[in-house]
Design a protein around this motif. Structure first.
Motif, PDB file in Angstrom:
ATOM      1  N   GLN A 144       0.831  -1.202   0.000  1.00 51.00           N
ATOM      2  CA  GLN A 144       0.000   0.000   0.000  1.00 51.00           C
ATOM      3  C   GLN A 144       0.868   1.255   0.000  1.00 51.00           C
ATOM      4  N   THR A 145       1.949   1.227   0.764  1.00 49.43           N
ATOM      5  CA  THR A 145       2.885   2.351   0.773  1.00 49.43           C
ATOM      6  C   THR A 145       3.534   2.505  -0.587  1.00 49.43           C
ATOM      7  N   GLN A 146       3.911   1.375  -1.184  1.00 51.96           N
ATOM      8  CA  GLN A 146       4.516   1.390  -2.516  1.00 51.96           C
ATOM      9  C   GLN A 146       3.543   1.985  -3.533  1.00 51.96           C
ATOM     10  N   VAL A 147       2.270   1.597  -3.463  1.00 49.81           N
ATOM     11  CA  VAL A 147       1.248   2.123  -4.373  1.00 49.81           C
ATOM     12  C   VAL A 147       1.141   3.637  -4.207  1.00 49.81           C
ATOM     13  N   SER A 148       1.050   4.092  -2.974  1.00 47.69           N
ATOM     14  CA  SER A 148       0.925   5.526  -2.713  1.00 47.69           C
ATOM     15  C   SER A 148       2.135   6.293  -3.239  1.00 47.69           C
ATOM     16  N   ASP A 149       3.334   5.761  -2.991  1.00 47.97           N
ATOM     17  CA  ASP A 149       4.558   6.417  -3.467  1.00 47.97           C
ATOM     18  C   ASP A 149       4.596   6.482  -4.993  1.00 47.97           C
ATOM     19  N   MET A 150       4.256   5.373  -5.636  1.00 46.96           N
ATOM     20  CA  MET A 150       4.281   5.351  -7.106  1.00 46.96           C
ATOM     21  C   MET A 150       3.232   6.288  -7.685  1.00 46.96           C
ATOM     22  N   LEU A 151       2.027   6.294  -7.096  1.00 49.24           N
ATOM     23  CA  LEU A 151       0.974   7.167  -7.604  1.00 49.24           C
ATOM     24  C   LEU A 151       1.361   8.631  -7.484  1.00 49.24           C
TER      25      LEU A 151
END
Length: 116
Positions: A52-59
């Motif tokens: 979820q953190t990775q998704v937020s960072d990438m977005l």
């Protein structure tokens, strides 16, 4: 035949048109940068905290072009996800996001002059 004139006002003295209702964008506003696209929140919630953190960072790091590419990819995938669980949709979303983000990283590294 009826003509709806509620959104079109014509001023006879100045011949100006007021089409303010037609100028408004249709649908919900786009999500803020870094937030999960609408409708995908339950799917992303099934991912691990790290994912979820990775998704937020990438977005939050996507360029405008990548945002358009992600939206197009999600639009293409939408009919295929009707029979998938939220967990599977979350995995597909993460995989698509990683692909789009990594394509940008590869394109940027190609443009770097390593001999400078």
């Amino acid at each position: 035949m009826q003509i709806n004139t509620s959104s079109l006002n014509i001023s006879s003295s100045t011949n100006q048109f007021d089409i303010s209702a037609a100028d408004k964008p249709k649908g919900p506003p786009p999500p803020p940068p870094g937030s999960t696209p609408p409708g995908l929140e339950p799917a992303v919630a099934t991912l691990s905290e790290d994912e979820q953190t990775q998704v937020s960072d990438m977005l939050s790091s996507l360029t405008k072009e990548q945002q358009v590419e992600l939206k197009n990819a999600l639009d293409e995938l939408k009919p295929l996800t009707e029979d998938l669980s939220a967990k599977d949709i979350g995995s597909v979303f993460l995989e698509t996001l990683v692909q789009i983000s990594s394509q940008s990283d590869q394109q940027e590294s190609v443009g770097i002059d390593t001999y400078a």
